[in-house]
Design a protein around this motif. Structure first.
Motif, PDB file in Angstrom:
ATOM      1  N   ASP A  25     -14.184 -41.388   9.081  1.00 14.30           N
ATOM      2  CA  ASP A  25     -12.897 -41.885   8.599  1.00 14.30           C
ATOM      3  C   ASP A  25     -12.615 -41.182   7.276  1.00 14.30           C
ATOM      4  N   GLU A  26     -11.379 -40.754   7.093  1.00  4.98           N
ATOM      5  CA  GLU A  26     -11.046 -39.955   5.914  1.00  4.98           C
ATOM      6  C   GLU A  26     -10.014 -40.691   5.060  1.00  4.98           C
ATOM      7  N   VAL A  27     -10.372 -40.914   3.816  1.00  6.90           N
ATOM      8  CA  VAL A  27      -9.468 -41.603   2.885  1.00  6.90           C
ATOM      9  C   VAL A  27      -9.115 -40.647   1.758  1.00  6.90           C
ATOM     10  N   THR A  84      -3.538 -29.786   1.409  1.00  4.93           N
ATOM     11  CA  THR A  84      -4.638 -28.948   1.885  1.00  4.93           C
ATOM     12  C   THR A  84      -5.810 -29.751   2.432  1.00  4.93           C
ATOM     13  N   ALA A  85      -5.946 -30.972   1.970  1.00  2.00           N
ATOM     14  CA  ALA A  85      -7.070 -31.757   2.455  1.00  2.00           C
ATOM     15  C   ALA A  85      -6.740 -32.455   3.755  1.00  2.00           C
ATOM     16  N   GLY A  86      -5.515 -32.890   3.872  1.00  2.00           N
ATOM     17  CA  GLY A  86      -5.199 -33.797   4.955  1.00  2.00           C
ATOM     18  C   GLY A  86      -4.863 -33.116   6.251  1.00  2.00           C
ATOM     19  N   PRO A 123      -6.690 -37.177  16.367  1.00  3.92           N
ATOM     20  CA  PRO A 123      -6.635 -36.045  15.427  1.00  3.92           C
ATOM     21  C   PRO A 123      -5.563 -36.242  14.369  1.00  3.92           C
ATOM     22  N   HIS A 124      -5.701 -35.492  13.275  1.00  8.95           N
ATOM     23  CA  HIS A 124      -4.630 -35.459  12.282  1.00  8.95           C
ATOM     24  C   HIS A 124      -4.508 -34.044  11.744  1.00  8.95           C
ATOM     25  N   GLY A 125      -3.428 -33.812  11.036  1.00  5.43           N
ATOM     26  CA  GLY A 125      -3.167 -32.475  10.514  1.00  5.43           C
ATOM     27  C   GLY A 125      -1.785 -32.457   9.897  1.00  5.43           C
ATOM     28  N   ASN A 137      -5.190 -28.698  12.467  1.00  9.44           N
ATOM     29  CA  ASN A 137      -5.381 -30.052  12.975  1.00  9.44           C
ATOM     30  C   ASN A 137      -6.872 -30.272  13.169  1.00  9.44           C
ATOM     31  N   HIS A 138      -7.308 -31.449  12.866  1.00  8.42           N
ATOM     32  CA  HIS A 138      -8.738 -31.692  13.064  1.00  8.42           C
ATOM     33  C   HIS A 138      -8.994 -33.109  13.549  1.00  8.42           C
ATOM     34  N   SER A 139     -10.007 -33.189  14.399  1.00  6.05           N
ATOM     35  CA  SER A 139     -10.504 -34.474  14.862  1.00  6.05           C
ATOM     36  C   SER A 139     -11.834 -34.678  14.157  1.00  6.05           C
TER      37      SER A 139
HETATM   38 FE   LIG Z   1      -8.450 -34.329   7.236  1.00  8.02          FE
END
Ligand SMILES: [Fe+2]
Length: 396
Positions: free
Chosen positions: A306-308, A394-396, A335-337, A299-301
């Protein structure tokens, strides 16, 4: 990343007399450079006077219309369903943007019958589907699936499709699109640890010179509007050029992925940089080889980014509810993960066949009103689902 290149005929010394054959007069020199003679530039030699324009007209505004973001949350968009039709420039729809970059999609079904020049931005056309030729003053560039077509400010071009349809993820920025500095030595050459080399950069190899007279339309994007110029001669009238400024292509499949014992962060996948953003390529590769490795990301903040992600190919065992051509936006502020079960599902996996383009911006992205039509509104709730197929990306 730009390196010196030349095509066609040029005089031995710059700024000197360059005569057409048989007493036809002088070729017209144009210095085309960025940042007021301080950035990269090329010198072009034209059949006709470059400022020669028969008619001008304003076709309309070209500024994206943004919607209120509302409560901060993860968003996803179904770009597969974007309507197809028109030529590549006319078909472009901007979905996300800020002052540094806009991100859009184009699903053209025909070639351009006019020329186009973006005088306010670099453009990068990621070719997901389709093929054709980019014609410009600098020569022709054949393109196909996986190609990032990078077009500098001020280039006059026309895209010809050789397929009945095409699909592009388009990045536009009022800055350069170039290799990250850490990939370059002090002389501008790509270093050994860079994930690609100059051999992977395709540059124009065949100059196309037209001295035809007649009416030719050039649409110029600048000041967030489109101007129409009617010339009385063909705009691709260059007999020769040299310099560092020209369109080029890099294919995502030529990106040499890095792998490690444990999960490597997104900068490992960085391909290009621009002002206020980076562009990364996620390509098929082996997973981490530590015996206790978890291939799915932590998980990352991404507190300041902003990540697209544009999901191009592969098994999106990846994100739950994500399909081919979808776009996710993980904004900063939460956060997202991996979704429930995804971390466990990734353990023991040896490789991935995913292909995706990621753009991380350092300032918040706005969503256009048009993008809302394609939103998957259930996306944020996907982290609450306990059932269903476990998945990870793997990226998200
Ligand atoms: Fe990410």
């Amino acid at each position: 990343m730009p390196f010196y290149h030349k095509l066609g005929e040029i005089p031995k010394k710059r700024h000197t007399q360059f005569h057409k054959p048989n007493g036809g007069g002088l070729y017209r020199e144009e210095v085309m450079g960025l940042e007021g003679f301080s950035g990269i530039q090329s010198l072009l030699y034209h059949h006709f006077l470059p400022p020669r324009i028969k008619e001008v007209a304003l076709l309309g505004g070209a500024k994206p219309e943004y919607a209120d973001f509302g409560a901060i949350r993860h968003r996803a968009f179904r770009s597969a369903e974007l309507p197809a039709g028109g030529d590549p420039v006319a078909a472009r729809r901007i979905l996300l943007g800020n002052n540094d970059v806009t991100l859009g999609l184009s699903r053209p079904t025909k070639s351009m019958d006019y020329f186009y020049r973006n005088a306010q931005a670099y453009e990068c056309w990621f070719t997901h589907e389709g093929q054709g030729v980019l014609h410009s003053q600098f020569g022709r560039l054949d393109f196909g699936p996986g190609d990032y077509i990078v077009i500098p400010f001020g280039t006059t071009w026309q895209m010809e499709l050789s397929s009945s349809e095409a699909r592009f993820f388009v990045v536009e920025t009022p800055s350069h699109i170039e290799a990250p500095r850490r990939y370059l030595n002090d002389y501008g050459q790509l270093l050994e640890h860079a994930p690609y080399s100059e051999r992977d950069i395709r540059v124009p190899q065949e100059l196309e010179t037209f001295a035809d007279r007649g009416d030719f339309e050039v649409r110029v994007k600048v000041r967030d509007a489109i101007s129409q110029h009617i010339l009385d001669h063909h705009p691709l009238d260059v007999i020769g050029w040299d310099g560092y400024l020209y369109p080029w292509i890099f294919n995502i499949n030529d990106y040499e992925p890095r792998t490690g014992a444990l999960h490597l962060p997104p900068p490992t996948h960085q391909t290009f940089k621009g002002r206020g953003f980076v562009l990364c390529s996620f390509v098929p590769r082996l997973f981490d080889y530590h015996p206790d490795a978890i291939p799915a990301p932590y998980n990352h903040s991404n507190v300041q980014s902003d990540e697209v992600i544009y999901y191009a190919e592969g098994d999106f065992m990846s994100r739950r509810g994500i399909d081919r051509c979808d776009i996710t936006l993980h904004p900063f502020g939460l956060p997202h993960g991996p979704q429930p079960g995804a971390t466990e599902a990734s353990i023991g996996k040896k490789k991935t066949d995913e292909l995706a383009v990621m753009v991380d911006t350092f300032h918040p992205l706005n969503i256009t009103t048009e993008a809302l039509e394609f939103e998957k509104t259930e996306y944020q709730a996907s982290w609450m689902e306990e059932d269903g197929e476990a998945s990870f990306f793997t990226a998200g």
